[in-house]
Design a protein around this motif. Structure first.
Motif, PDB file in Angstrom:
ATOM      1  N   VAL A   1       0.838  -1.208   0.000  1.00  0.00           N
ATOM      2  CA  VAL A   1       0.000   0.000   0.000  1.00  0.00           C
ATOM      3  C   VAL A   1       0.866   1.248   0.000  1.00  0.00           C
ATOM      4  O   VAL A   1       0.590   2.230  -0.701  1.00  0.00           O
ATOM      5  N   SER A   2       1.966   1.214   0.782  1.00  0.00           N
ATOM      6  CA  SER A   2       2.858   2.365   0.876  1.00  0.00           C
ATOM      7  C   SER A   2       3.498   2.679  -0.471  1.00  0.00           C
ATOM      8  O   SER A   2       3.595   3.845  -0.861  1.00  0.00           O
TER       9      SER A   2
ATOM     10  N   LYS B   1       2.286   2.005  -3.389  1.00  0.00           N
ATOM     11  CA  LYS B   1       1.257   2.458  -4.329  1.00  0.00           C
ATOM     12  C   LYS B   1       0.766   3.871  -4.023  1.00  0.00           C
ATOM     13  O   LYS B   1       0.400   4.623  -4.926  1.00  0.00           O
ATOM     14  N   THR B   2       0.734   4.239  -2.732  1.00  0.00           N
ATOM     15  CA  THR B   2       0.087   5.484  -2.317  1.00  0.00           C
ATOM     16  C   THR B   2       1.027   6.504  -1.692  1.00  0.00           C
ATOM     17  O   THR B   2       0.629   7.651  -1.477  1.00  0.00           O
ATOM     18  N   ASN B   3       2.287   6.101  -1.380  1.00  0.00           N
ATOM     19  CA  ASN B   3       3.245   6.962  -0.665  1.00  0.00           C
ATOM     20  C   ASN B   3       2.843   7.233   0.780  1.00  0.00           C
ATOM     21  O   ASN B   3       3.415   8.102   1.436  1.00  0.00           O
ATOM     22  N   ILE B   4       1.837   6.521   1.286  1.00  0.00           N
ATOM     23  CA  ILE B   4       1.491   6.625   2.705  1.00  0.00           C
ATOM     24  C   ILE B   4       2.497   5.774   3.480  1.00  0.00           C
ATOM     25  O   ILE B   4       2.622   4.578   3.217  1.00  0.00           O
TER      26      ILE B   4
ATOM     27  N   SER C   1      10.297   5.039   1.930  1.00  0.00           N
ATOM     28  CA  SER C   1       9.236   5.933   1.460  1.00  0.00           C
ATOM     29  C   SER C   1       9.624   6.783   0.258  1.00  0.00           C
ATOM     30  O   SER C   1       8.759   7.409  -0.350  1.00  0.00           O
TER      31      SER C   1
ATOM     32  N   THR D   1       3.853  12.403   3.941  1.00  0.00           N
ATOM     33  CA  THR D   1       2.918  11.699   3.064  1.00  0.00           C
ATOM     34  C   THR D   1       2.277  12.648   2.068  1.00  0.00           C
ATOM     35  O   THR D   1       2.226  12.371   0.857  1.00  0.00           O
TER      36      THR D   1
ATOM     37  N   LEU E   1       2.754  12.620  -2.011  1.00  0.00           N
ATOM     38  CA  LEU E   1       1.570  12.416  -2.849  1.00  0.00           C
ATOM     39  C   LEU E   1       1.375  13.549  -3.843  1.00  0.00           C
ATOM     40  O   LEU E   1       0.830  13.346  -4.932  1.00  0.00           O
TER      41      LEU E   1
END
Length: 427
Positions: free
Chosen positions: A26-27, A29-32, A144, A386, A390
């Motif tokens: 998920v990280s 894919k989303t940079n979270i 990240s 984050t 994003l």
């Protein structure tokens, strides 16, 4: 209180690792940051334990400290095995080190003054509390920044690694010289400590690299990790900057051509070292992933979210965050002289901050510092990073091309002339 069931415990441990792996996907894919998701998972487990009336007691804090030590070693080792020391990267290394050092010292002094002016009456105590809040988290940054350009990514990896190492040295030098009154004595101790640690680290690095390439057994990588943890722990008992030992060993293993020159080249079996480096890198990544996972989950289990409801705590936490980014802007702009986005906002606090906070000596621990301030800075800086990743601007196209030299242009001219001759002959 529910009875302990080892099978349920095993299921929970395995599910945490599975969730962590899903969070890392998920990280990407989303940079979270996966760290936020892991902390959230820990908070969920905390409330589940309360619902089931299971008391974890004070054991969690002891587990947190042990995990923090292993995590620190694995993360620095992972970073060192990713860094190539070449002449063309020397300016990048110097700039990242300078920014990490300046930002660390300036931020710690500014936060210490804020704490001293508001909640902590003794400046030295305020400074000890401010150092953990001034250290960037390589544990959050390294996984990240994969979506950034190579130059920006390498800069942030170097800077966060240096920030970790310098922050830990700074913290333990402060706490190790609490009873020393004269500044000259402190400076002498610091210089001698650093010099001794570096010399010892280089000697141990050569010996370890030479020794482990001689091992022919299949089981040797976790032996190497055990030896490094042993050296780190023994070094801490003697008040040495043990993290330097880990960093220098990782750099020597990954850049053995640079360190084993001349007569020392005879010590090296290149194929054996290359194989060890590749396998050890894989084991380090896997180990760092597992340790990081449980560290942040356990941290989430220890959090008191009610502390965030205190207005004074929130105000102090937000002022600290503002100080961090103002000083970071000044340091980046004065040294890099270029576009500093999104690097400006990539400065989260995490594993080292938490680990050092729990390492504050008992005589300096004060109830006047609310742990919600720590939680606020960790969460807010991670959320800011984050948002920055994003919404980061698209990398300029020019950065993707290699600069053409005179010989390149000459070759292009020759190709153009050949093409014209072929066209004329065809006509």
């Amino acid at each position: 209180m529910s009875e302990f069931n080892p099978y349920v415990f095993d299921i929970v441990i395995c599910l945490v690792i599975v969730f962590s792996y899903a969070f890392s996907i998920v990280s990407r894919k989303t940079n979270i940051p996966s760290v936020l998701l892991l902390i959230g998972l820990g908070v969920g487990i905390q409330y589940a334990l309360k619902y089931l009336e299971i008391d974890a007691g004070t054991t969690l804090f002891q587990i947190l400290e042990v995990l923090g030590i292993f995590g620190l070693i694995m993360i620095v080792l992972e970073a060192a095995l990713d860094l190539k020391l070449t002449r063309d990267k020397l300016p990048l290394i110097i700039k990242s080190f300078s920014i990490a050092l300046l930002a660390l010292v300036a931020t710690s002094l500014a936060i210490a003054y804020l704490l001293y002016s508001t909640i902590i009456p003794v400046f030295l105590t305020a400074l000890v509390y401010s150092v953990p809040l001034s250290v960037m988290s390589s544990a959050i940054i390294i996984p990240s920044v994969a979506s950034l350009s190579e130059h920006k990514r390498e800069f942030l990896i170097y800077e966060s690694t240096f920030s970790d190492i310098l922050g830990i040295m700074y913290f333990y030098f402060l706490t190790g010289n609490l009873e020393t009154q004269q500044a000259t004595t402190v400076i002498t101790d610091v210089v001698s400590n650093v010099t001794l640690t570096i010399v010892l680290s280089v000697v141990l690095g050569y010996l370890l690299v030479w020794f482990f390439q001689q091992l022919n057994t299949e089981v040797k990588l976790f032996l190497l990790i055990a030896v490094l943890v042993l050296l780190y722990s023994v070094g801490k008992l003697f008040h040495l900057s043990s993290l330097v030992i880990i960093l220098i060993f990782g750099l020597m293993l990954n850049n053995y051509q640079l360190f084993f020159r001349g007569r020392l080249q005879a010590w090296i079996n290149q194929s054996a070292i290359t194989k060890i480096c590749e396998e050890f890198h894989l084991v380090t990544i896997e180990s760092a992933f597992v340790v990081r996972t449980f560290f942040f989950v356990v941290f989430g289990m220890t959090l008191e979210l009610n502390s965030l409801l205190d207005q004074e705590t929130l105000l102090t936490g937000m002022l600290i965050v503002v100080i961090m980014y103002v000083i970071r802007y000044i340091c980046l702009k004065s040294i890099l002289f270029r576009n500093i986005l999104p690097e400006l906002w990539v400065a989260p606090r995490g594993l080292i901050t938490i680990l050092l906070f729990f390492s504050i000596p008992a005589q300096l621990v004060t109830d006047q510092f609310n742990s919600g301030i720590l939680l606020c800075t960790v969460l807010v800086t991670s959320l800011i990073m984050t948002a920055a990743l994003l919404t980061k601007p698209k990398e300029p196209v020019g950065e993707e091309f290699t600069e053409l030299t005179f010989e390149d242009w000459e070759e292009l001219d020759q190709m153009g002339e050949s093409a014209l001759l072929e066209d004329n002959n065809t006509a």
